[in-house]
Design an enzyme around this catalytic site. Structure first.
Site, PDB file in Angstrom:
ATOM      1  N   GLY A 554      -4.993   3.662   2.395  1.00 19.82           N
ATOM      2  CA  GLY A 554      -4.455   2.950   1.240  1.00 19.82           C
ATOM      3  C   GLY A 554      -4.796   1.493   1.307  1.00 19.82           C
ATOM      4  O   GLY A 554      -5.480   1.023   2.227  1.00 19.82           O
ATOM      5  N   GLN A 555      -4.321   0.794   0.307  1.00 19.68           N
ATOM      6  CA  GLN A 555      -4.622  -0.615   0.194  1.00 19.68           C
ATOM      7  C   GLN A 555      -3.331  -1.412   0.222  1.00 19.68           C
ATOM      8  O   GLN A 555      -2.454  -1.174  -0.597  1.00 19.68           O
ATOM      9  CB  GLN A 555      -5.360  -0.854  -1.134  1.00 19.68           C
ATOM     10  N   GLY A 556      -3.227  -2.294   1.192  1.00 24.55           N
ATOM     11  CA  GLY A 556      -2.013  -3.104   1.271  1.00 24.55           C
ATOM     12  C   GLY A 556      -2.249  -4.434   0.608  1.00 24.55           C
ATOM     13  O   GLY A 556      -3.254  -4.632  -0.070  1.00 24.55           O
ATOM     14  N   GLY A 557      -1.343  -5.338   0.811  1.00 22.51           N
ATOM     15  CA  GLY A 557      -1.401  -6.627   0.161  1.00 22.51           C
ATOM     16  C   GLY A 557      -2.680  -7.386   0.464  1.00 22.51           C
ATOM     17  O   GLY A 557      -3.306  -7.946  -0.418  1.00 22.51           O
ATOM     18  N   PHE A 558      -3.114  -7.388   1.703  1.00 19.61           N
ATOM     19  CA  PHE A 558      -4.218  -8.250   2.078  1.00 19.61           C
ATOM     20  C   PHE A 558      -5.337  -7.512   2.773  1.00 19.61           C
ATOM     21  O   PHE A 558      -6.114  -8.083   3.513  1.00 19.61           O
ATOM     22  CB  PHE A 558      -3.716  -9.395   2.955  1.00 19.61           C
ATOM     23  N   GLY A 559      -5.387  -6.204   2.547  1.00 20.01           N
ATOM     24  CA  GLY A 559      -6.468  -5.484   3.176  1.00 20.01           C
ATOM     25  C   GLY A 559      -6.253  -3.985   3.096  1.00 20.01           C
ATOM     26  O   GLY A 559      -5.282  -3.515   2.518  1.00 20.01           O
ATOM     27  N   VAL A 561      -5.987  -0.070   4.787  1.00 20.44           N
ATOM     28  CA  VAL A 561      -5.428   0.601   5.955  1.00 20.44           C
ATOM     29  C   VAL A 561      -6.205   1.889   6.191  1.00 20.44           C
ATOM     30  O   VAL A 561      -6.463   2.654   5.255  1.00 20.44           O
ATOM     31  CB  VAL A 561      -3.936   0.915   5.742  1.00 20.44           C
ATOM     32  N   LYS A 575      -4.913  -1.700  10.058  1.00 22.03           N
ATOM     33  CA  LYS A 575      -5.003  -2.508   8.858  1.00 22.03           C
ATOM     34  C   LYS A 575      -6.082  -3.558   9.080  1.00 22.03           C
ATOM     35  O   LYS A 575      -6.026  -4.320  10.034  1.00 22.03           O
ATOM     36  CB  LYS A 575      -3.645  -3.173   8.600  1.00 22.03           C
ATOM     37  N   ASP A 672       8.931  -8.429   0.118  1.00 22.62           N
ATOM     38  CA  ASP A 672       8.091  -7.503  -0.627  1.00 22.62           C
ATOM     39  C   ASP A 672       8.553  -6.065  -0.421  1.00 22.62           C
ATOM     40  O   ASP A 672       7.775  -5.173  -0.092  1.00 22.62           O
ATOM     41  CB  ASP A 672       6.620  -7.685  -0.213  1.00 22.62           C
TER      42      ASP A 672
END
Ligand SMILES: *[C@@H]1O[C@H](CO)[C@@H](O)[C@H](O)[C@H]1NC(C)=O
Ligand SMILES: *[C@@H]1O[C@H](CO)[C@@H](O)[C@H](O)[C@H]1NC(C)=O
Ligand SMILES: *[C@@H]1O[C@H](CO)[C@@H](O)[C@H](O)[C@H]1NC(C)=O
Ligand SMILES: *[C@@H]1O[C@H](CO)[C@@H](O)[C@H](O)[C@H]1NC(C)=O
Length: 865
Positions: A554-559, A561, A575, A672
């Site tokens: 998946g895609q987190g806030g700053f990059g 995973v 991550k 968040d």
């Protein structure tokens, strides 16, 4: 005034009697005036000839405390003591709390029999010290420690008090005051709260030392125990880890043939601190903060569900960090299995799994325990632990035993029989290393249980393996770095011989290879980061198949995973911070710094990190079930989320967040909280993740402001989205949104459409007010849910999303509301950010979410201010 009259008298007397030269007289007066500095306004004593009238006060010598009449706002008059130097009137003692003066005037005076009496306008006595005084002449004096004393006028011993206010506390324990019993005189000193904030009459709660069995302090509502401190174990109360000594104060517990008392003293006389029982039955300790000119809460009890008396019933052990919070001791099983599984309907206790056979029973040690209720316990100060165990083993009715005192290797013996009630288990860290072990009698069969490997042991060895791998990796990396450093140094030396000699570790640090630079962080945080295992980039690249898209979780806030497999077979989540995102490095450092220190079963664990020149990576434990949003908002997968799982997700997330806000070593605002940041393990237990934008607060900081509003639209509280104010209460708001999403299976912002301009919060609020709240429930749940639980969750959700931050409950309150049926639920007020006028959307520069947040990615809004 007193002093002046005295001086004049002495002066005249001197003149008349001796007719000495004027010089010697004036020297005498001079000396006297030195001894009696002029206190013409501030007197600290009441004498028979000088009563205290309505508009006068007594002030203690050093001007610490003041005594006089006051009206707390109920139009009655009371005699009270307050701090002289604190403007905000804080009453620490009230004389006539239950017999107010209802007229407009009165006098505090000394009666002919030597007692102090308070008379009203008509001369009727409403309060008196009521001591047998044998007709001595007495004076009453207010002392600097806040004690108001009645003593003979001429006594060699100034501490020969006939009466003292410290023997009759109201709701406040001041330093040097004692809570407990004077065994000789039978005086019992205990606290009772004010009835309400402006009525000092005796409230329903009491906080007193129970002398029976193994003494401890009990907080009671009328005759019902609501919280126990647990017995004193030589260092602190066994059920109140927070109540331990600190740099500013020291606690004392005295237990001898004369007295048994709890008291405290302050180590710095310029600090004010007091302990009170408030009207709602909460034990609070306050410390005065001069810079903010306000009282700050130092601790409160009871603080979480486990503090409430006997939450888990007999033989149940409460652990606020566990799910469910109650467990049966080894060798015991739930008395009622159904009730036990139904988290909210409480725990009725445990029964033995197998019958005891007196001869062959064994004892299981339980670590870090709050000892069971001890009023019927048998106590022997002289026995040691092994003698204690012998006695207990021989007597079949003995259920458990423990040391009385854990200092100096332990001493004394306590033995319990019958049911063991109100136990807690503390995590090692909570306890500050001052463990108290309890040995519980179980049948021979059950002692064998502990020999089998348990799941925790299993985890331990896994972690051990990882740590092992990482340490060796770290070692290799370090060696390489040292070589690099050596080569580089050689190079630079040729042209910069005179340059400042940096220490090797500084260069490693400042080359940005491993760590944030020293300028940014305290050295202790640098050490904390170093404690985290380091992975090298190649290992992680191999593990994730070179960060293949197929491994992408998946895609987190700053990059992104990725899923990875270490050479040993360990599955991890990695991550990788996007290199395009310049902010990423700071966020990562932040996350590493924070998460390395956090340990809670509802927080995702970080296993290590890798910070190399171009690459910044974080290694987490792998969560089989990805994140909550992948289930919640998917028509098919949401079927898997039955009510029990949803409820446990709510409770678990609440516990994790509570830990961040209140229980960890820091106060952490996550900033968040959202469904995609709640990861699910194999058993679908929730783990909070993504600390990239979390903030640490100082212990007395409650709110902060930022110009860069970062977060996710739909979860952001109004005060944060609009003004950039964030606090624990803005996390509570997001958590409230999350509850409503979990209950409804709908995204908060997802419910905008042309026919319905209200978002999820608006719908929930409307349905709630129409009495149709159950309609909010996700249809996929069918009929398999508990109506009460659902309604309770919706109500708590609405309480959390209230518009005003101060109306929202704290996370400890949330936990309490969620897990107790008996607590009174407040009615929610209007939620924040309900509707959004679609036409005005473009005029709102702060919230311009759509392109960035449609897939739930955290965004940053740079405010123009
Ligand atoms: C209180 O004492 C003052 C001074 O002694 C006296 O004048 C006044 O009448 C007294 N008031 C009452 C209500 O006793
Ligand atoms: C006592 O506290 C005051 C105010 O916080 C501080 O200025 C002072 O240095 C402290 N004194 C000692 C001896 O710690
Ligand atoms: C009692 O103390 C608790 C915790 O500090 C607080 O939440 C509550 O409002 C207080 N109650 C009253 C009546 O002051
Ligand atoms: C066993 O313990 C119970 C309760 O502590 C006590 O009343 C009884 O006297 C003890 N029996 C013996 C034989 O010591």
């Amino acid at each position: 005034m007193n002093t002046k009259i005295l001086l004049v008298l002495i002066c005249n007397f001197q003149r008349m009697k001796t007719l000495h030269s004027h010089v010697s007289t004036s020297i005498f007066i001079f000396i006297l005036s030195l001894l009696y500095p002029f206190r013409s306004l501030a007197i600290d004593t009441i004498t028979p000839s000088q009563p205290l009238t309505i508009n006068q006060t007594l002030v203690s010598k050093g001007e610490f405390f003041e005594l006089g009449f006051f009206n707390p706002g109920n139009n009655n008059l009371y005699i009270g003591i307050w701090y002289k130097r604190i403007q905000h009137k804080t009453y620490v003692w009230v004389a006539n709390r239950d017999n107010p003066i209802t007229s407009s005037s009165g006098n505090l005076t000394i009666a002919n029999n030597g007692n102090m009496v308070l008379v009203n306008q008509t001369g009727t006595t409403v309060w008196s010290t009521n001591q047998p005084t044998k007709m001595v002449k007495t004076v009453a004096q207010l002392l600097d420690n806040g004690n108001f004393v009645l003593r003979p006028e001429n006594d060699e011993n100034p501490e020969n008090y006939i009466w003292q206010s410290f023997n009759y506390p109201t709701d406040t324990l001041l330093p040097e005051m004692k809570l407990g019993w004077d065994r000789k005189s039978g005086i019992h000193r205990f606290l009772r709260p004010w009835k309400t904030i402006n009525d000092p009459a005796t409230g329903d709660y009491s906080f007193r030392m129970n002398l029976n069995g193994f003494p401890e302090v009990l907080l009671k509502h009328n005759e019902t125990i609501t919280w126990r401190t647990g017995p004193w174990n030589g260092k602190r109360f066994s059920g109140a880890p927070a109540m331990k000594g600190a740099s500013i104060m020291q606690f004392e517990f005295t237990d001898n043939s004369d007295e048994i008392n709890y008291s405290f003293k302050l180590l710095n006389s310029s600090i004010y601190s007091r302990l009170i029982i408030n009207s709602s039955g909460i034990n609070e300790r306050y410390v005065w903060v001069e810079t903010t000119k306000a009282w700050k809460i130092y601790w409160t009890f009871p603080v979480n569900v486990c503090d409430h008396y006997s939450t888990c019933g007999p033989f149940g052990v409460c652990d606020a960090n566990a799910i469910p919070i109650c467990k049966c001791m080894t060798g015991f099983q739930p008395k009622n299995k159904e009730a036990w599984d139904d988290v909210i309907h409480g725990f009725v206790g445990c029964v033995r799994s197998s019958k005891l056979d007196c001869g062959s029973d064994g004892f299981l040690p339980m670590k870090n325990m709050k000892l069971p209720e001890s009023s019927k316990a048998f106590v022997d100060r002289k026995m040691n632990l092994s003698e204690c165990g012998e006695i207990c083993k021989r007597n079949c009715s003995c259920a458990a035993y423990a040391n009385m005192n854990i200092t100096d290797g332990g001493s004394g013996c306590v033995i319990w029989d019958g049911d063991l009630i109100d136990m807690r288990q503390y995590a090692e860290s909570e306890d500050g290393g001052q463990a108290q072990d309890l040995y519980v009698r179980v049948s021979d069969l059950d002692t064998k249980l502990i020999e089998e490997p348990t799941t925790t042991k299993d985890n331990g060895s896994k972690v051990g393996k990882i740590v092992g791998i990482s340490i060796s990796t770290a070692f290799v990396v370090l060696i390489c770095l040292l070589i690099l450093f050596y080569l580089k140094r050689k190079k630079t030396q040729s042209w910069n011989r005179e340059g400042p000699q940096e220490r090797a570790e500084d260069i490693i640090l400042n080359n940005g290879v491993i760590l944030p630079s020293r300028r940014d962080y305290h050295s202790d945080t640098v050490m904390d980061v170093l404690e985290l295992p380091l992975f090298d980039f190649t290992t992680l690249a191999v593990a994730t198949n070179n960060f293949a898209d197929t491994n992408k979780l998946g895609q987190g806030g700053f990059g992104c995973v990725y899923k990875g497999t270490l050479p040993g077979g360990e599955i991890i989540a990695v991550k990788r911070l996007s290199s395009v995102c310049a902010q990423g490095v700071e966020e990562l450092k932040n996350e590493v710094r924070l998460i390395a220190k956090l340990q809670h079963r509802n927080l995702v664990r970080v296993l290590g990190c890798c910070i190399e020149v171009e690459e910044k990576l974080l290694v987490y434990e792998f969560m089989e079930n990805k994140s909550l949003d992948t289930f919640l908002f998917d028509k098919e997968k949401s079927m898997k989320l039955n009510w029990k799982i949803r409820l446990e997700n709510i409770l678990g997330t609440a516990r994790g967040l509570h830990y961040l806000h209140h229980d960890s070593r820091f106060k952490i605002i996550h900033r968040d909280m959202k469904a995609s940041n709640i990861l699910l393990d194999k058993e679908m237990n929730p783990r909070i993740s993504d600390f990239g934008i979390a903030r640490i607060f100082g212990s007395d900081q409650t709110e902060a402001e930022t110009k860069i509003v970062v977060g996710t639209y739909g979860y952001m509280s109004p005060e944060y989205a609009m003004e950039g104010h964030f606090s624990t209460k803005s996390d509570v708001f997001s958590f409230g949104v999350l509850i409503l999403e979990i209950v409804s299976g709908k995204r908060n912002r997802g419910s905008f459409n042309t026919s319905n301009k209200m978002n999820l919060l608006g719908q929930a609020w409307t349905l709630w007010n129409e009495g149709n709240a159950l309609e909010l429930l996700d249809e996929s749940l069918g009929t398999k849910y508990s109506k009460n639980e659902v309604l309770r969750c919706i109500q708590v959700g609405l309480l959390c999303v209230q518009g005003q931050p101060e109306d929202r409950p704290s996370m400890s309150k949330v936990l309490l509301l969620l897990s107790s049926e008996t607590v009174r639920m407040p009615q929610p007020k209007h939620p924040g950010l309900i509707t959004r006028n679609i036409n005005n959307e473009t005029e709102s520069p702060n919230i311009n979410d759509d392109p960035m947040t449609t897939n739930g990615i955290t965004m940053s809004i740079l405010d123009g201010r």
